[in-house]
Motif scaffolding. Structure first.
Motif, PDB file in Angstrom:
ATOM      1  N   GLY A  36      44.975  35.231  46.205  1.00  0.00           N
ATOM      2  CA  GLY A  36      45.508  35.813  44.990  1.00  0.00           C
ATOM      3  C   GLY A  36      44.606  35.663  43.790  1.00  0.00           C
ATOM      4  N   LEU A  37      43.298  35.478  44.034  1.00  0.00           N
ATOM      5  CA  LEU A  37      42.330  35.289  42.960  1.00  0.00           C
ATOM      6  C   LEU A  37      41.437  36.517  42.831  1.00  0.00           C
ATOM      7  N   PHE A  38      40.899  36.712  41.622  1.00  0.00           N
ATOM      8  CA  PHE A  38      39.997  37.822  41.342  1.00  0.00           C
ATOM      9  C   PHE A  38      38.617  37.243  41.039  1.00  0.00           C
ATOM     10  N   PRO A  39      37.656  37.357  41.977  1.00  0.00           N
ATOM     11  CA  PRO A  39      36.356  36.698  41.787  1.00  0.00           C
ATOM     12  C   PRO A  39      35.523  37.360  40.696  1.00  0.00           C
ATOM     13  N   THR A  40      34.913  36.515  39.858  1.00  0.00           N
ATOM     14  CA  THR A  40      33.941  37.001  38.872  1.00  0.00           C
ATOM     15  C   THR A  40      32.528  36.585  39.246  1.00  0.00           C
ATOM     16  N   LYS A  41      32.387  35.454  39.949  1.00  0.00           N
ATOM     17  CA  LYS A  41      31.084  35.016  40.446  1.00  0.00           C
ATOM     18  C   LYS A  41      31.285  34.340  41.805  1.00  0.00           C
ATOM     19  N   VAL A  42      30.413  34.670  42.760  1.00  0.00           N
ATOM     20  CA  VAL A  42      30.420  34.018  44.072  1.00  0.00           C
ATOM     21  C   VAL A  42      28.971  33.690  44.414  1.00  0.00           C
ATOM     22  N   PHE A  43      28.678  32.417  44.672  1.00  0.00           N
ATOM     23  CA  PHE A  43      27.305  31.976  44.923  1.00  0.00           C
ATOM     24  C   PHE A  43      27.241  31.173  46.219  1.00  0.00           C
ATOM     25  N   GLU A  44      26.119  31.304  46.883  1.00  0.00           N
ATOM     26  CA  GLU A  44      25.877  30.477  48.069  1.00  0.00           C
ATOM     27  C   GLU A  44      25.224  29.171  47.630  1.00  0.00           C
ATOM     28  N   SER A  45      25.801  28.077  48.018  1.00  0.00           N
ATOM     29  CA  SER A  45      25.287  26.761  47.631  1.00  0.00           C
ATOM     30  C   SER A  45      24.082  26.418  48.492  1.00  0.00           C
ATOM     31  N   ALA A  46      22.963  26.070  47.876  1.00  0.00           N
ATOM     32  CA  ALA A  46      21.735  25.684  48.579  1.00  0.00           C
ATOM     33  C   ALA A  46      21.240  24.344  48.047  1.00  0.00           C
ATOM     34  N   HIS A  57      24.393  41.017  40.545  1.00  0.00           N
ATOM     35  CA  HIS A  57      25.634  40.597  39.911  1.00  0.00           C
ATOM     36  C   HIS A  57      25.395  39.386  39.025  1.00  0.00           C
ATOM     37  N   LEU A  58      24.587  38.447  39.500  1.00  0.00           N
ATOM     38  CA  LEU A  58      24.307  37.245  38.714  1.00  0.00           C
ATOM     39  C   LEU A  58      23.580  37.594  37.430  1.00  0.00           C
ATOM     40  N   LEU A  59      22.569  38.453  37.520  1.00  0.00           N
ATOM     41  CA  LEU A  59      21.827  38.837  36.323  1.00  0.00           C
ATOM     42  C   LEU A  59      22.729  39.544  35.325  1.00  0.00           C
ATOM     43  N   ARG A  60      23.612  40.383  35.843  1.00  0.00           N
ATOM     44  CA  ARG A  60      24.516  41.102  34.965  1.00  0.00           C
ATOM     45  C   ARG A  60      25.476  40.149  34.263  1.00  0.00           C
ATOM     46  N   GLU A  61      26.021  39.195  35.015  1.00  0.00           N
ATOM     47  CA  GLU A  61      26.949  38.247  34.423  1.00  0.00           C
ATOM     48  C   GLU A  61      26.258  37.359  33.392  1.00  0.00           C
ATOM     49  N   ARG A  62      25.015  36.902  33.710  1.00  0.00           N
ATOM     50  CA  ARG A  62      24.286  36.080  32.751  1.00  0.00           C
ATOM     51  C   ARG A  62      24.046  36.840  31.457  1.00  0.00           C
ATOM     52  N   ALA A  63      23.657  38.106  31.576  1.00  0.00           N
ATOM     53  CA  ALA A  63      23.403  38.909  30.380  1.00  0.00           C
ATOM     54  C   ALA A  63      24.682  39.071  29.560  1.00  0.00           C
ATOM     55  N   GLY A 117      32.571  44.496  33.532  1.00  0.00           N
ATOM     56  CA  GLY A 117      31.754  43.957  34.616  1.00  0.00           C
ATOM     57  C   GLY A 117      32.568  43.172  35.625  1.00  0.00           C
ATOM     58  N   GLN A 118      33.525  42.382  35.132  1.00  0.00           N
ATOM     59  CA  GLN A 118      34.369  41.605  36.045  1.00  0.00           C
ATOM     60  C   GLN A 118      35.295  42.504  36.845  1.00  0.00           C
ATOM     61  N   VAL A 119      35.810  43.562  36.215  1.00  0.00           N
ATOM     62  CA  VAL A 119      36.650  44.521  36.938  1.00  0.00           C
ATOM     63  C   VAL A 119      35.838  45.212  38.028  1.00  0.00           C
ATOM     64  N   ALA A 120      34.599  45.599  37.699  1.00  0.00           N
ATOM     65  CA  ALA A 120      33.734  46.236  38.701  1.00  0.00           C
ATOM     66  C   ALA A 120      33.450  45.304  39.861  1.00  0.00           C
ATOM     67  N   THR A 121      33.208  44.026  39.569  1.00  0.00           N
ATOM     68  CA  THR A 121      32.960  43.042  40.632  1.00  0.00           C
ATOM     69  C   THR A 121      34.180  42.890  41.533  1.00  0.00           C
ATOM     70  N   SER A 122      35.367  42.845  40.948  1.00  0.00           N
ATOM     71  CA  SER A 122      36.590  42.722  41.741  1.00  0.00           C
ATOM     72  C   SER A 122      36.802  43.937  42.634  1.00  0.00           C
ATOM     73  N   ILE A 123      36.545  45.145  42.101  1.00  0.00           N
ATOM     74  CA  ILE A 123      36.702  46.357  42.900  1.00  0.00           C
ATOM     75  C   ILE A 123      35.676  46.388  44.021  1.00  0.00           C
ATOM     76  N   GLU A 124      34.464  45.934  43.723  1.00  0.00           N
ATOM     77  CA  GLU A 124      33.439  45.870  44.778  1.00  0.00           C
ATOM     78  C   GLU A 124      33.845  44.895  45.866  1.00  0.00           C
ATOM     79  N   GLY A 125      34.633  43.884  45.498  1.00  0.00           N
ATOM     80  CA  GLY A 125      35.113  42.928  46.489  1.00  0.00           C
ATOM     81  C   GLY A 125      36.332  43.396  47.256  1.00  0.00           C
ATOM     82  N   GLY A 126      36.833  44.596  46.950  1.00  0.00           N
ATOM     83  CA  GLY A 126      37.948  45.147  47.715  1.00  0.00           C
ATOM     84  C   GLY A 126      39.262  45.245  46.966  1.00  0.00           C
ATOM     85  N   SER A 127      39.305  44.834  45.698  1.00  0.00           N
ATOM     86  CA  SER A 127      40.545  44.911  44.924  1.00  0.00           C
ATOM     87  C   SER A 127      40.781  46.337  44.451  1.00  0.00           C
TER      88      SER A 127
END
Length: 427
Positions: A36-46, A57-63, A117-127
């Motif tokens: 039931g969450l709407f992702p704004t950032k998802v990162f792989e931990s290294a 997506h990261l560059l866009r969010e940082r900007a 930008g966050q709405v676009a990210t959520s839609i890209e994730g399938g919302s």
């Protein structure tokens, strides 16, 4: 399996952070949707820091975060333009995600750009669009979200967005008319307060120095003494007066946070001699326009009444709409409750009754909104024309009273001089 860190927004709008053990980014996004969450950032931990997935997506969010002032807000005018542009792009056949990306790139308002930008990210994730907008309740209210969801279900998203844009523009114009009607009296009151402060703080004390000893020990006129006393209070106790005013404002603000006090104040607004009819017409226009827009776009009547109640802006109107909703829930029509509420005129209840009986409720509500929009225009013009001379007379009375108080001792001195001259002539 890999570990993914995420930043997401819950249904209430609160930000949530955490990590997930999943195979890939797609599975992480699906897991967040199930939560039931709407992702704004998802990162792989290294081991060596954070790796963006995907990097764009990261560059866009940082900007967006770098360009966003914390005090910037999304105004209704800006939201209406965005809605109109989105409707145009979708109607032209551009995919929804690409439309949002285009609008994000050209958006100048930092807060709205980040939200897009966050709405676009959520839609890209399938919302869906309605779900993505629901993560930002401070920007998109319940009416906006409900209409978008109804448009998506009915397959007429572009039409719904166009109607939303028109509704936002009409609502903004309605508020503008009320603000314009109230601007003049507020401006005059501010000018009167400034003039009164200058007179009492600087001009009147100079006259007091002149009048001291002028009457040869005779007392000054009572009205002049009153003005001098008020002036001394302003000059010597202005800090205490300012503190008392601030305390009164804070106390009033605290009291008005209580529902009972706000209900009383809203009831007083509707019953005021000049302002009350204007506010009542604004409330009826907003009720009819909002309910008509929701029902015409397929929003269920009970949900529509809940949204209208929440956006009424007046607790008295809201209580009537709560009763209407409960009656409709029991299978009763809208019109009787409106008629006997004492808030809505009989004409409104009659038109709603006709709309319910003929199955043309949305059209009838739209006619009511149009009628009361015109009446708001006339009422605002009449209010301004009435208040203009009243405010001028008020300002003249305030300044004139002080001037008269300053002239009374001069008149008294002149009378004394005339009396002395008359005595000498008689001798």
């Amino acid at each position: 399996m890999s570990q993914y860190a995420y930043i997401a927004v819950g249904p209430s709008g609160a930000e949530t952070r955490g990590t997930l053990e999943v195979n890939d980014l797609s599975e992480a996004l699906n897991r967040l949707r199930q939560m039931g969450l709407f992702p704004t950032k998802v990162f792989e931990s290294a081991r060596h820091g954070w790796i963006a997935a995907p990097r764009s997506h990261l560059l866009r969010e940082r900007a967006q975060w770098l360009r966003l002032p914390i005090w910037e807000k999304v105004k209704a005018a800006r939201l209406g333009i965005f809605t109109r542009q989105l409707a145009t792009l979708v109607e032209a056949g551009m995919p929804l995600l690409r439309s949002l990306q285009v609008l994000e790139e050209q958006e100048e308002n930092g807060a709205l750009r980040r939200v897009i930008g966050q709405v676009a990210t959520s839609i890209e994730g399938g919302s869906s669009l309605g779900e993505a907008l629901g993560a930002h309740p401070k920007v998109f209210n319940g009416l906006y979200i409900s209409m978008v969801k109804a448009g998506e279900i009915g397959g007429a998203l572009e039409t719904t967005l166009s109607r939303l844009a028109e509704f936002i523009e009409k609502t903004r114009k309605l508020k503008g008319k009320v603000k314009a009607a109230l601007f003049y009296p507020c401006a005059v009151m501010m000018v009167a307060a400034g003039v009164l402060g200058v007179l009492m703080g600087f001009v009147v004390p100079r006259f007091k120095l002149v009048f001291d000893g002028l009457l040869g020990g005779a007392p000054l006129p009572a009205f002049t003494r009153l003005i001098f006393g008020l002036s001394e209070g302003v000059v010597h106790h202005w800090v205490a007066l300012a503190g008392a005013l601030a305390l009164a404002v804070c106390a009033a603000w605290g009291i008005l946070r209580a529902r009972a006090a706000r209900f009383w104040l809203d009831s007083l607004k509707l019953s005021m001699p000049l302002l009350g009819p204007l506010l009542r017409k604004v409330a009826i226009s907003r009720f009819a326009g909002t309910l008509g827009t929701l029902v015409s776009n397929g929003v269920p009547i009970l949900q529509a009444l809940t949204i209208v109640k929440d956006t009424a802006g007046n607790l008295v109107i809201g209580s009537v709409l709560t009763a209407v909703r409960e009656n409709v829930k029991r299978g009763e029509p809208l019109a009787p409750t409106l008629k006997f509420s004492g808030v809505f005129p009989s004409m409104v209840a009659g038109m709603v009754d006709v709309g319910e009986q003929t199955g043309a409720l949305p059209e009838m509500l739209s006619k009511i909104a149009e009628t009361y929009d015109a009446e708001v225009d006339n009422a605002a013009t009449a209010l301004t024309s009435i208040l203009e001379p009243v405010m001028i007379v008020f300002l003249a009375a305030v300044v004139g009273s002080i001037v008269v108080a300053m002239y009374l001792p001069i008149i008294k001195v002149a009378e004394g001089v005339d009396l002395q001259m008359g005595t000498r002539d008689a001798e």
